[in-house]
Motif scaffolding. Structure first.
Motif, mmCIF file in Angstrom:
data_model
loop_
_atom_site.group_PDB
_atom_site.id
_atom_site.type_symbol
_atom_site.label_atom_id
_atom_site.label_comp_id
_atom_site.label_asym_id
_atom_site.label_seq_id
_atom_site.Cartn_x
_atom_site.Cartn_y
_atom_site.Cartn_z
ATOM 1 N N ASN A 35 0.696 -1.439 0.426
ATOM 2 C CA ASN A 35 0.373 -0.363 -0.153
ATOM 3 C C ASN A 35 0.552 1.490 0.254
ATOM 4 O O ASN A 35 1.561 1.349 1.080
ATOM 5 C CB ASN A 35 -0.806 0.152 1.366
ATOM 6 C CG ASN A 35 -1.642 1.042 1.271
ATOM 7 O OD1 ASN A 35 -2.033 2.185 0.575
ATOM 8 N ND2 ASN A 35 -2.438 1.393 2.494
ATOM 9 N N TYR A 36 0.869 1.762 -0.939
ATOM 10 C CA TYR A 36 1.591 2.814 -1.506
ATOM 11 C C TYR A 36 0.680 4.650 -1.493
ATOM 12 O O TYR A 36 1.061 5.533 -1.445
ATOM 13 C CB TYR A 36 2.226 3.132 -3.286
ATOM 14 C CG TYR A 36 3.635 1.932 -2.931
ATOM 15 C CD1 TYR A 36 4.207 2.114 -1.938
ATOM 16 C CD2 TYR A 36 3.072 0.350 -3.316
ATOM 17 C CE1 TYR A 36 5.839 0.764 -2.186
ATOM 18 C CE2 TYR A 36 4.046 -0.548 -3.578
ATOM 19 C CZ TYR A 36 4.559 -0.102 -2.368
ATOM 20 O OH TYR A 36 5.528 -1.400 -2.618
ATOM 21 N N SER A 37 -0.265 4.500 -0.719
ATOM 22 C CA SER A 37 -1.319 5.854 -0.777
ATOM 23 C C SER A 37 -0.685 6.548 0.442
ATOM 24 O O SER A 37 0.105 6.061 2.052
ATOM 25 C CB SER A 37 -2.623 5.510 -0.211
ATOM 26 O OG SER A 37 -2.061 4.357 0.865
ATOM 27 N N ASP A 38 -1.044 8.062 0.284
ATOM 28 C CA ASP A 38 -0.331 8.827 1.799
ATOM 29 C C ASP A 38 -0.895 8.531 2.967
ATOM 30 O O ASP A 38 -2.541 8.329 2.923
ATOM 31 C CB ASP A 38 -0.840 10.157 0.866
ATOM 32 C CG ASP A 38 0.521 10.481 -0.068
ATOM 33 O OD1 ASP A 38 1.787 9.958 0.334
ATOM 34 O OD2 ASP A 38 -0.292 11.189 -0.698
ATOM 35 N N LEU A 39 -0.601 8.799 4.200
ATOM 36 C CA LEU A 39 -1.421 8.952 4.832
ATOM 37 C C LEU A 39 -2.678 9.988 4.983
ATOM 38 O O LEU A 39 -2.457 10.594 4.443
ATOM 39 C CB LEU A 39 -0.678 9.199 6.789
ATOM 40 C CG LEU A 39 -1.277 9.384 7.460
ATOM 41 C CD1 LEU A 39 -2.044 7.681 8.467
ATOM 42 C CD2 LEU A 39 -0.080 9.447 8.608
ATOM 43 N N SER A 40 -3.883 9.534 5.260
ATOM 44 C CA SER A 40 -4.972 9.626 5.319
ATOM 45 C C SER A 40 -5.625 10.165 6.706
ATOM 46 O O SER A 40 -6.453 9.560 7.556
ATOM 47 C CB SER A 40 -6.019 9.587 4.340
ATOM 48 O OG SER A 40 -8.169 9.846 4.783
ATOM 49 N N LEU A 41 -5.936 11.163 7.205
ATOM 50 C CA LEU A 41 -6.568 11.641 8.468
ATOM 51 C C LEU A 41 -7.713 11.613 8.871
ATOM 52 O O LEU A 41 -8.032 13.195 7.891
ATOM 53 C CB LEU A 41 -5.429 11.871 9.364
ATOM 54 C CG LEU A 41 -4.118 10.625 9.524
ATOM 55 C CD1 LEU A 41 -2.938 11.549 10.741
ATOM 56 C CD2 LEU A 41 -4.813 9.314 10.721
ATOM 57 N N LEU A 42 -8.907 12.102 9.005
ATOM 58 C CA LEU A 42 -10.142 12.834 10.241
ATOM 59 C C LEU A 42 -10.009 13.762 10.559
ATOM 60 O O LEU A 42 -8.970 13.937 11.344
ATOM 61 C CB LEU A 42 -11.328 12.327 10.482
ATOM 62 C CG LEU A 42 -12.282 10.871 10.164
ATOM 63 C CD1 LEU A 42 -12.807 10.386 10.863
ATOM 64 C CD2 LEU A 42 -12.585 11.585 9.108
ATOM 65 N N ASP A 43 -9.740 15.220 9.700
ATOM 66 C CA ASP A 43 -9.527 16.793 10.525
ATOM 67 C C ASP A 43 -10.841 16.996 11.112
ATOM 68 O O ASP A 43 -12.258 17.206 10.585
ATOM 69 C CB ASP A 43 -9.413 17.148 9.282
ATOM 70 C CG ASP A 43 -9.119 19.044 9.875
ATOM 71 O OD1 ASP A 43 -9.688 19.282 10.105
ATOM 72 O OD2 ASP A 43 -7.889 19.202 9.903
ATOM 73 N N PRO A 44 -11.009 17.272 12.398
ATOM 74 C CA PRO A 44 -12.714 17.405 13.235
ATOM 75 C C PRO A 44 -12.699 18.433 12.325
ATOM 76 O O PRO A 44 -14.251 19.327 11.660
ATOM 77 C CB PRO A 44 -11.786 18.016 14.160
ATOM 78 C CG PRO A 44 -11.273 17.555 14.122
ATOM 79 C CD PRO A 44 -9.812 17.352 13.254
ATOM 80 N N ASP A 45 -12.501 19.379 11.818
ATOM 81 C CA ASP A 45 -12.582 21.016 11.193
ATOM 82 C C ASP A 45 -13.313 20.842 9.794
ATOM 83 O O ASP A 45 -14.394 21.355 9.740
ATOM 84 C CB ASP A 45 -11.604 22.057 11.260
ATOM 85 C CG ASP A 45 -12.301 23.071 10.627
ATOM 86 O OD1 ASP A 45 -13.364 24.223 11.040
ATOM 87 O OD2 ASP A 45 -11.381 24.306 9.803
ATOM 88 N N MET A 46 -12.660 19.931 9.486
ATOM 89 C CA MET A 46 -13.537 19.371 7.629
ATOM 90 C C MET A 46 -14.299 18.605 8.084
ATOM 91 O O MET A 46 -15.565 18.427 7.370
ATOM 92 C CB MET A 46 -12.432 18.597 7.378
ATOM 93 C CG MET A 46 -11.152 19.419 6.976
ATOM 94 S SD MET A 46 -10.152 18.834 5.249
ATOM 95 C CE MET A 46 -10.648 17.585 4.351
ATOM 96 N N GLU A 47 -14.706 17.791 8.436
ATOM 97 C CA GLU A 47 -15.872 16.350 9.128
ATOM 98 C C GLU A 47 -16.428 17.896 9.854
ATOM 99 O O GLU A 47 -18.030 18.025 9.412
ATOM 100 C CB GLU A 47 -15.399 15.577 10.352
ATOM 101 C CG GLU A 47 -16.257 14.375 10.082
ATOM 102 C CD GLU A 47 -15.921 14.165 11.462
ATOM 103 O OE1 GLU A 47 -16.343 12.652 11.700
ATOM 104 O OE2 GLU A 47 -14.656 14.039 11.864
ATOM 105 N N ALA A 48 -16.589 18.990 10.409
ATOM 106 C CA ALA A 48 -17.269 19.781 10.324
ATOM 107 C C ALA A 48 -18.187 19.982 9.731
ATOM 108 O O ALA A 48 -19.535 21.432 9.801
ATOM 109 C CB ALA A 48 -17.382 20.629 12.078
ATOM 110 N N LYS A 49 -17.903 20.643 9.198
ATOM 111 C CA LYS A 49 -18.094 21.328 7.576
ATOM 112 C C LYS A 49 -18.732 20.235 6.604
ATOM 113 O O LYS A 49 -18.931 21.022 5.184
ATOM 114 C CB LYS A 49 -16.694 22.163 6.934
ATOM 115 C CG LYS A 49 -16.204 23.053 7.781
ATOM 116 C CD LYS A 49 -15.342 23.759 6.816
ATOM 117 C CE LYS A 49 -14.275 24.694 8.263
ATOM 118 N NZ LYS A 49 -14.181 26.279 7.434
ATOM 119 N N GLY A 50 -18.571 19.151 7.061
ATOM 120 C CA GLY A 50 -19.580 18.313 6.034
ATOM 121 C C GLY A 50 -18.484 17.622 4.410
ATOM 122 O O GLY A 50 -18.986 17.018 3.744
#
Length: 331
Positions: free
Chosen positions: A124-139
């Motif tokens: 798996n060579y994909s970049d690390l992807s994490l939930l961002d609280p601010d982005m999640e709050a904005k939908g």
């Protein structure tokens, strides 16, 4: 001594001579066989090395050609080749330049064979992807990407012709940073521009280092898709590993659309591994002409660097559709 004893002695001597001759023949044949075997092994190993030298050189050349039109603000810093029997490995590292300061960015490994093929090992060579609280709050329906090797932010790119459910704008975050901080940022435009137009409209202190080129021959992946349950999947922005373009070089900032065409032309005629991808882009740009022209290069965005204070000048600019931060470093 009688005749019988004399005959016995002669027979014994003859048998001894035969055994001695046989031993000599066996030793000689074994020596010849060993020499031939060693010669074959040495020749085979030498041939194997020569084939691997050629294969690794071709692999590195193909990768460098692809990097010339991809990898926003990325440069190859070093490479290491390990040779084996019938196959070997090629490892190289990349870095970014943020206002003259190098940032180690990543490393990639390829396996190559003596007969000329090469590919990345399974994984798996994909970049690390994490939930961002601010982005999640904005939908937002996607996560914030980060570099898997150093934890720095990865940039995102938004097509001007696509309507996204959300656009990431990280320009306001500059207000909370030390103004002397050095920042890399991707700017997705509201429409197509040329290099000349981009240089003219960017504020002082905002330095363009890489230009994102329209190479999108297939727009189907960027349309909203309705699922069987009635839900709609909105298009995603492109990660930095998926876009094509061209940028300045560490020893020169003289750049134009022609540099992309030159790299593309060279790849079409000399690249083996990625030849079809070079040809796809080449054919998309030239349309029904014999070859593409600089006027066929449409720039969808730009990667810029500067201080956090200097990049604040991009806030409120009408051509900024999205702004996503990349690498950051202290002066």
């Amino acid at each position: 001594m009688n005749d019988n004893e004399s005959g016995f002695d002669d027979g014994a001597k003859l048998s001894a001579l035969v055994r001695k001759a046989r031993r000599r023949t066996i030793v000689r044949n074994a020596s010849i066989s060993l020499a031939i075997t060693l010669l074959i092994l040495a020749g085979g190993w030498f041939t194997n090395l020569q084939l691997q030298y050629r294969s690794s050189d071709n692999a590195l050349r193909d990768i460098e050609m692809l990097k010339a039109i991809s990898g926003p603000n990325q440069y190859i810093i070093s490479s290491q080749i390990n040779y084996g029997f019938l196959q070997g490995t090629l490892e190289y590292r990349t870095y970014k330049l943020v206002e003259g300061v190098p940032v180690i960015w990543g490393e990639e490994t390829y396996e190559f064979s003596s007969w000329g093929s090469f590919s990345r090992p399974p994984g798996n060579y994909s970049d690390l992807s994490l939930l961002d609280p601010d982005m999640e709050a904005k939908g937002f329906h996607y996560s914030r990407p980060y570099n898997r090797y150093n934890g720095e932010r990865e940039m995102l790119f938004y097509l001007p012709s696509v309507k996204y459910a959300n656009y990431l704008n990280e320009l306001p975050q500059l207000n909370d940073m030390d103004g002397r901080k050095l920042v890399e940022m991707s700017i997705s435009f509201d429409k197509n521009y040329t290099v000349k137009q981009i240089k003219a409209m960017l504020p002082p202190g905002v330095h363009p280092v890489w230009y994102w080129v329209d190479t999108y021959s297939d727009m189907k992946p960027y349309t909203a898709a309705k699922m069987p349950d009635g839900s709609v999947v909105q298009p995603f922005p492109d990660w930095a590993s998926k876009v094509y373009g061209f940028g300045v070089h560490p020893d020169s900032d003289d750049i134009s659309e022609k540099s992309f065409l030159d790299a593309l032309e060279y790849g079409v005629h000399n690249n083996r591994k990625y030849k079809q991808e070079f040809k796809r882009i080449y054919d998309y740009l030239r349309k029904d002409k014999e070859q593409p022209e600089t006027s066929d290069i449409r720039l969808l965005g730009v990667v810029v660097t500067g201080t956090a204070e200097g990049l604040k000048a991009l806030q409120g600019q009408p051509y900024v559709k999205a702004a996503v931060m990349g690498a950051t470093v202290d002066r």
